[in-house]
Design a protein around this motif. Structure first.
Motif: not given
Length: 436
Positions: A20-22, A172-181, A298-301
């Motif tokens: 979802s966050f990806l 944590i799922g959001g962390t991985v998703g946004f970082l990957l995104s 933005y993904g890193i933030f």
């Protein structure tokens, strides 16, 4: 102890919210790109929109309303099936509420891939993807099924802790998703991003089918539905999940439990309205001058922000529960989050923006405590119904939050773009007052 009793719904939560966050920032940026290209067909400005202030204002305003309509479809369509799944959850059928949302999300991912791949295909086909996700229950069904499942396998002593772990998996799922995104959008294509999104949901489906077991003890239902012998009875059985949900929410309880339950719902509403407003406007806010965030930054933030929140929930929250009252933790979390919103609203430099993310790290404490308090008030055979009610309320809050802040953002864009975050800080203060 059996490993299946230790590792239960956590991977489901992690995979669903990673996907979802990806998808969320990728879809927002795809909307920026597609809508910009529709408005400025012959002008080469869409590749560097952040440095064209006038055009950026026009595009961001249209994207803001696009996201509002997309969220509205997703919200209204998802509530009826999620209520039905909540009723089934009280009958011991939690897994169905975890499988269907993943199926709907995978189908929507295919539509997003087609929008990117097929030349001339409008971004407004995303509304069909939102319909698929809504019909499968989406976020509402996952949340109610997960928390109902955890409530059914825990006692009151360790329930808050287990709820905190689930909240940590979301973060944590959001962390991985946004970082990957951010990384995938910077170095690969939208097709690759949405393919990974589909993959996350397919793996989650396999995990639920092959690993997860239904709880051994299924609470007896207060009332068994009579067999359908007439058209009237069949109609009544269709609406029975809605009746059960309303009954769990409105029934008279001992002492002040009835009042406490309603107060918790009001607090959750204000928190979730703020969450929705932040999610839907922060990417526009950070990419608007003078901040000029790139997709990667933005993904890193967002990854840093959600990783710190997840780490705090997973490591700090259990330790603090041993020596501090859980409601006190919720109050501190609300106060600190209000400060982080104000800091973000006033930020023009990267340092203060990232500092707001650090302050935000304990924000998840409040929702974990409030969910746990809710499950302790209701009976064992009401867990699915009450979490169905809470999840449906959260989806309406998402719509409300997106409606408020996506409408507010264009109006304050030229004067004070961060004004929406000041309003969110005010909501945290209101919740802090209510739980005193």
């Amino acid at each position: 102890m059996n490993l299946r009793h230790i590792i239960t719904v956590e991977p489901v939560v992690f995979l669903f919210f990673t996907g979802s966050f990806l998808c969320t920032p990728a879809l927002q940026q795809l909307a920026l790109k597609k809508i910009c290209e529709e408005i400025y067909i012959k002008e080469e400005i869409c590749g560097d929109l952040t440095y064209h202030l006038k055009e950026s204002q026009v595009v961001q305003s249209k994207v803001s309303y696009f996201l509002l309509f997309y969220t509205s479809i997703l919200t209204f369509v998802s509530i009826p099936p999620s209520i039905l799944l909540g009723s089934w959850s009280d009958q011991g059928r939690h897994k169905l509420g975890m499988i269907l949302p993943n199926i709907g999300a995978a189908f929507s991912g295919i539509i997003f891939i087609a929008i990117v791949e097929v030349e001339g295909m409008s971004i407004y086909w995303c509304f069909l993807g939102a319909t698929f996700m809504g019909l499968s229950g989406n976020y509402v069904a996952i949340i109610l099924s997960i928390f109902s499942y955890v409530a059914s396998i825990t006692d009151q002593q360790n329930r808050t802790l287990r709820f905190g772990i689930v909240e940590a998996m979301i973060l944590i799922g959001g962390t991985v998703g946004f970082l990957l995104s951010g990384w995938l959008l910077q170095y690969y294509t939208y097709i690759f991003v949405f393919s990974v999104f589909c993959g996350c949901h397919l793996v989650s489906i396999l995990y639920v089918i092959l690993w997860l077991r239904e709880p051994d003890d299924v609470p007896e239902q207060v009332m068994e539905a009579p067999p359908a012998t007439s058209g009237t009875t069949q109609i009544a059985s269709i609406f029975s999940p809605f009746v059960e949900m309303w009954h769990s929410f409105s029934k008279v309880r001992e002492g002040q439990d009835h009042f406490k339950l309603h107060l918790i719902f009001i607090c959750c509403m204000l928190i979730n309205i703020s969450n929705a407003g932040e999610m839907s406007t922060i990417i526009l806010f950070l990419m608007y001058p003078p901040r000029h965030f790139s997709s990667e930054l933005y993904g890193i933030f967002t990854a840093v922000k959600m990783f710190l929140s997840g780490a705090a929930m997973l490591c700090l929250f259990p330790l603090l529960l041993r020596c501090i009252n859980e409601m006190t933790l919720a109050k501190v979390a609300l106060l600190v989050r209000a400060v982080s919103f104000v800091l973000l609203a006033l930020s023009t430099h990267n340092l203060t923006i990232f500092l707001s993310a650090v302050l935000n790290c304990i924000s998840g404490f409040s929702m974990a405590v409030l969910r746990s308090a809710t499950s302790k008030i209701v009976q064992a055979n009401e867990q699915g119904a009450i979490f169905s009610c809470m999840s449906s309320m959260e989806m309406l809050c998402i719509l409300t939050g997106v409606g408020i802040f996506n409408s507010l953002y264009p109006q304050t864009l030229t004067s004070f773009p961060g004004f929406g975050f000041i309003v969110m800080a005010g909501f945290q203060v209101i919740v802090l007052i209510l739980i005193q």
